[in-house]
Design a protein around this motif. Structure first.
Motif, PDB file in Angstrom:
ATOM      1  N   HIS A 164       0.827  -1.205   0.000  1.00  0.00           N
ATOM      2  CA  HIS A 164       0.000   0.000   0.000  1.00  0.00           C
ATOM      3  C   HIS A 164       0.863   1.257   0.000  1.00  0.00           C
ATOM      4  O   HIS A 164       0.571   2.230  -0.701  1.00  0.00           O
ATOM      5  CB  HIS A 164      -0.893  -0.041   1.244  1.00  0.00           C
ATOM      6  N   VAL A 165       1.949   1.232   0.774  1.00  0.00           N
ATOM      7  CA  VAL A 165       2.811   2.411   0.903  1.00  0.00           C
ATOM      8  C   VAL A 165       3.879   2.449  -0.186  1.00  0.00           C
ATOM      9  O   VAL A 165       4.209   3.513  -0.707  1.00  0.00           O
ATOM     10  CB  VAL A 165       3.451   2.444   2.304  1.00  0.00           C
ATOM     11  N   PHE A 166       4.422   1.294  -0.543  1.00  0.00           N
ATOM     12  CA  PHE A 166       5.486   1.217  -1.552  1.00  0.00           C
ATOM     13  C   PHE A 166       5.054   0.270  -2.685  1.00  0.00           C
ATOM     14  O   PHE A 166       5.577  -0.845  -2.798  1.00  0.00           O
ATOM     15  CB  PHE A 166       6.790   0.717  -0.922  1.00  0.00           C
ATOM     16  N   PRO A 167       4.099   0.668  -3.485  1.00  0.00           N
ATOM     17  CA  PRO A 167       3.492  -0.268  -4.447  1.00  0.00           C
ATOM     18  C   PRO A 167       4.433  -0.766  -5.533  1.00  0.00           C
ATOM     19  O   PRO A 167       4.185  -1.825  -6.114  1.00  0.00           O
ATOM     20  CB  PRO A 167       2.343   0.546  -5.042  1.00  0.00           C
ATOM     21  N   LYS A 168       5.508  -0.045  -5.840  1.00  0.00           N
ATOM     22  CA  LYS A 168       6.370  -0.432  -6.951  1.00  0.00           C
ATOM     23  C   LYS A 168       7.694  -1.065  -6.515  1.00  0.00           C
ATOM     24  O   LYS A 168       8.505  -1.438  -7.358  1.00  0.00           O
ATOM     25  CB  LYS A 168       6.664   0.797  -7.820  1.00  0.00           C
ATOM     26  N   THR A 169       7.904  -1.193  -5.203  1.00  0.00           N
ATOM     27  CA  THR A 169       9.184  -1.694  -4.719  1.00  0.00           C
ATOM     28  C   THR A 169       9.224  -3.220  -4.754  1.00  0.00           C
ATOM     29  O   THR A 169       8.311  -3.866  -4.237  1.00  0.00           O
ATOM     30  CB  THR A 169       9.428  -1.214  -3.281  1.00  0.00           C
ATOM     31  N   PRO A 170      10.265  -3.813  -5.332  1.00  0.00           N
ATOM     32  CA  PRO A 170      10.396  -5.280  -5.314  1.00  0.00           C
ATOM     33  C   PRO A 170      10.431  -5.791  -3.876  1.00  0.00           C
ATOM     34  O   PRO A 170      11.138  -5.236  -3.024  1.00  0.00           O
ATOM     35  CB  PRO A 170      11.723  -5.531  -6.022  1.00  0.00           C
ATOM     36  N   LEU A 171       9.686  -6.866  -3.622  1.00  0.00           N
ATOM     37  CA  LEU A 171       9.552  -7.373  -2.264  1.00  0.00           C
ATOM     38  C   LEU A 171       9.895  -8.865  -2.240  1.00  0.00           C
ATOM     39  O   LEU A 171       9.318  -9.657  -2.997  1.00  0.00           O
ATOM     40  CB  LEU A 171       8.125  -7.139  -1.750  1.00  0.00           C
ATOM     41  N   TYR A 172      10.834  -9.223  -1.356  1.00  0.00           N
ATOM     42  CA  TYR A 172      11.293 -10.599  -1.212  1.00  0.00           C
ATOM     43  C   TYR A 172      10.837 -11.141   0.141  1.00  0.00           C
ATOM     44  O   TYR A 172      10.959 -10.466   1.160  1.00  0.00           O
ATOM     45  CB  TYR A 172      12.817 -10.674  -1.282  1.00  0.00           C
ATOM     46  N   LEU A 173      10.338 -12.363   0.140  1.00  0.00           N
ATOM     47  CA  LEU A 173       9.909 -13.021   1.378  1.00  0.00           C
ATOM     48  C   LEU A 173      10.812 -14.213   1.660  1.00  0.00           C
ATOM     49  O   LEU A 173      11.008 -15.074   0.800  1.00  0.00           O
ATOM     50  CB  LEU A 173       8.455 -13.492   1.255  1.00  0.00           C
ATOM     51  N   GLY A 174      11.382 -14.255   2.871  1.00  0.00           N
ATOM     52  CA  GLY A 174      12.218 -15.373   3.291  1.00  0.00           C
ATOM     53  C   GLY A 174      11.820 -15.842   4.673  1.00  0.00           C
ATOM     54  O   GLY A 174      10.777 -15.483   5.196  1.00  0.00           O
ATOM     55  N   GLY A 175      12.654 -16.662   5.277  1.00  0.00           N
ATOM     56  CA  GLY A 175      12.382 -17.143   6.621  1.00  0.00           C
ATOM     57  C   GLY A 175      11.828 -18.562   6.636  1.00  0.00           C
ATOM     58  O   GLY A 175      11.728 -19.247   5.618  1.00  0.00           O
ATOM     59  N   ILE A 176      11.444 -19.007   7.831  1.00  0.00           N
ATOM     60  CA  ILE A 176      11.036 -20.401   8.043  1.00  0.00           C
ATOM     61  C   ILE A 176       9.775 -20.754   7.266  1.00  0.00           C
ATOM     62  O   ILE A 176       9.720 -21.771   6.563  1.00  0.00           O
ATOM     63  CB  ILE A 176      10.849 -20.659   9.548  1.00  0.00           C
ATOM     64  N   TYR A 177       8.731 -19.942   7.392  1.00  0.00           N
ATOM     65  CA  TYR A 177       7.488 -20.210   6.665  1.00  0.00           C
ATOM     66  C   TYR A 177       7.732 -20.260   5.170  1.00  0.00           C
ATOM     67  O   TYR A 177       7.235 -21.161   4.468  1.00  0.00           O
ATOM     68  CB  TYR A 177       6.456 -19.133   7.024  1.00  0.00           C
ATOM     69  N   ALA A 178       8.513 -19.322   4.644  1.00  0.00           N
ATOM     70  CA  ALA A 178       8.792 -19.292   3.207  1.00  0.00           C
ATOM     71  C   ALA A 178       9.523 -20.551   2.764  1.00  0.00           C
ATOM     72  O   ALA A 178       9.287 -21.065   1.658  1.00  0.00           O
ATOM     73  CB  ALA A 178       9.617 -18.053   2.862  1.00  0.00           C
ATOM     74  N   ARG A 179      10.408 -21.071   3.605  1.00  0.00           N
ATOM     75  CA  ARG A 179      11.174 -22.256   3.250  1.00  0.00           C
ATOM     76  C   ARG A 179      10.324 -23.524   3.323  1.00  0.00           C
ATOM     77  O   ARG A 179      10.439 -24.411   2.476  1.00  0.00           O
ATOM     78  CB  ARG A 179      12.377 -22.393   4.187  1.00  0.00           C
ATOM     79  N   LEU A 180       9.504 -23.638   4.368  1.00  0.00           N
ATOM     80  CA  LEU A 180       8.750 -24.867   4.571  1.00  0.00           C
ATOM     81  C   LEU A 180       7.450 -24.921   3.778  1.00  0.00           C
ATOM     82  O   LEU A 180       6.965 -26.007   3.468  1.00  0.00           O
ATOM     83  CB  LEU A 180       8.450 -25.057   6.063  1.00  0.00           C
ATOM     84  N   CYS A 181       6.878 -23.772   3.454  1.00  0.00           N
ATOM     85  CA  CYS A 181       5.593 -23.730   2.736  1.00  0.00           C
ATOM     86  C   CYS A 181       5.689 -22.781   1.540  1.00  0.00           C
ATOM     87  O   CYS A 181       4.919 -21.809   1.440  1.00  0.00           O
ATOM     88  CB  CYS A 181       4.478 -23.259   3.666  1.00  0.00           C
ATOM     89  N   PRO A 182       6.614 -23.004   0.600  1.00  0.00           N
ATOM     90  CA  PRO A 182       6.821 -22.033  -0.480  1.00  0.00           C
ATOM     91  C   PRO A 182       5.601 -21.851  -1.376  1.00  0.00           C
ATOM     92  O   PRO A 182       5.317 -20.732  -1.806  1.00  0.00           O
ATOM     93  CB  PRO A 182       8.015 -22.609  -1.249  1.00  0.00           C
TER      94      PRO A 182
END
Length: 474
Positions: A164-182
């Protein structure tokens, strides 16, 4: 002066279940380490989301992977900023620098609507989060981390507002949830989900990005050589790797160089493994650098929230722990049931636990500094088995902490749990350890679970005493 953004607030209706699915295509899952490590001169924002759950405790919790990555990117010539929704919402103080974060009731997602417990948003509330975002210069890259798989509503909530605040910025998700439930995380609204192990090259985490942190965190090894049926460590780090003594000591020293830091929590799964060649030399180095006789500051303290392998705690080990300044120890007994011990790689026998407890007391530890983990709610584990284990540990005078089972994707016991609760295969919320044993799997009734907690706490009830119902604080 930083320009302040003015963006309209998001609707607060049903925030817990809000996602970016439908407005953005699913994320790409894979390894983004090459792209991120090639960044130079970029403005990077790292975000630790709030937690949506029935309960949350700060057991020396820091987003260590994100802090390592931010330090690496800073050393590569990038400008890094951290927004930790949990730490920045800290309110009531606890021992050794920990804080209880702000909480407020949150709408329950559909899988929890039948559960008669209050669901909370822990961390920065929406307006404070948006204010923080608006006060920042526009980032070139946003990195969002994630913890428990069933905490994904906080991740989705966070990404929705970042978009909502940074609509055009590339966003990467990592961490435990991202690894176990991609595949599930691909619906989060992120552009890329880091589904592969990220190489850790920073010599220490970027703890200085916090304002006056009171504790640091250390990880002297990645992964675990054991393969317990309920643990996902080998999923997250397929290859076990240990740092050198010099590397580990330098990491700890860099954090204790911050004037406000006087405690360090070790995140290792097998800290005492091969103790003569690693742990003892590390302790000697820590004792040399941070002598207990230092009078100019409060003494440094160390903590082991992940639990120590008790078969390694002989007379010498207990004395080294005490002499070095390990103030609170969590001990892994897990169970006295042979079948449960087998699922835990047979790391400990009850006789080894009893000997370790005796050695620690002889070294000068009182029972208030020691807490013993016992497993509860594993597939096939009976109430009687848990009760027997509790009585054994309590009979030795130990403080008992029940570690409630959470099915983790990729582990042998996850497959067993899915046979009992098929929805686990697609809905991580059903793995929530606060309610899995009682309201999800039905292994125990809430009253049975509370009776076991009362027994573990030494407040066993008589038959005519009223049941103390589970609260959000337990």
């Amino acid at each position: 002066m930083t320009q302040t953004r003015r963006t309209p607030p998001l609707s607060t209706n049903n925030q817990t279940e809000t996602t970016s699915q439908g407005r953005r295509r699913n994320a790409t899952c894979g390894d983004a380490s090459g792209a991120l490590l090639s960044l130079r001169g970029a403005r990077v924002l790292g975000v630790n989301p709030p937690v949506f759950d029935f309960a949350y405790f700060d057991l020396w919790a820091k987003p260590l992977g994100l802090l390592y990555l931010l330090e690496t990117l800073r050393r590569n010539g990038n400008d890094v900023t951290l927004l930790d929704c949990i730490a920045e919402a800290g309110e009531k103080r606890r021992s050794f620098g920990r804080r209880i974060p702000h909480r407020q009731p949150a709408p329950k997602p559909a899988p929890y609507r039948h559960i008669p417990r209050t669901y909370f948003h822990f961390g920065l509330p929406e307006e404070r989060f948006l204010e923080r975002l608006r006060s920042l210069p526009a980032p070139d890259v946003i990195l969002v981390t994630s913890g428990m798989t069933y905490w994904y509503p906080g991740v989705f909530w966070c990404i929705e507002r970042l978009r909502h605040v940074f609509p055009k910025t590339p966003l990467y998700l990592g961490g435990i949830y991202a690894r176990l439930c991609p595949d599930h995380a691909a619906r989060s609204g992120a552009d890329v989900v880091q589904s592969e192990p990220f190489p850790v090259t920073a010599p220490f985490p970027a703890l200085d990005l916090y304002e006056n942190p009171e504790y640091g965190v250390a990880l002297t090894s990645f992964g675990c050589p054991f393969r317990c049926d309920y643990c996902a460590s080998s999923q997250l780090w397929p290859v076990y790797r240990r740092k050198s003594v010099d590397e580990a000591a330098a990491e700890i020293a860099a954090q204790l160089a911050l004037p406000s830091v006087r405690s360090i929590a070790f995140y290792d799964d097998a800290l005492l493994l091969d103790k003569e060649h690693f742990f003892y030399p590390l302790c000697e180095e820590l004792a040399r650098r941070f002598p207990r006789t230092e009078e100019s500051k409060p003494p440094v303290s160390f903590h082991t929230p992940n639990g120590l392998h008790v078969r390694e705690i002989d007379h010498t080990c207990a004395a080294v722990l005490r002499r070095t300044g390990f103030a609170t120890l969590r001990l892994s007994l897990e169970s006295t049931d042979p079948a449960i011990l087998l699922a835990g790689s047979e790391k400990v026998a009850p006789s080894q636990y009893e000997e370790a407890l005796q050695n620690l007391r002889l070294a000068g530890y009182d029972d208030g500094a020691l807490e013993t983990y016992l497993l509860l709610g594993l597939p096939g584990q009976s109430r009687e088995s848990v009760e027997t284990s509790i009585r054994f540990a309590r009979g030795l005078g130990a403080r008992v902490k029940l570690a409630e089972f959470s099915p983790l994707p990729g582990t042998p016991l996850f497959d067993a749990a899915c046979r009992a609760v098929p929805g686990l295969a697609t809905e991580p919320l059903l793995a929530n350890n606060s309610v899995y044993t009682t309201y999800i799997s039905g292994t125990l009734s809430p009253e049975e679970l509370q009776a076991l907690k009362d027994l573990a706490a030494g407040r066993e009830r008589g038959g005519d005493e009223p049941t103390h119902l589970l609260s959000a604080e337990e």
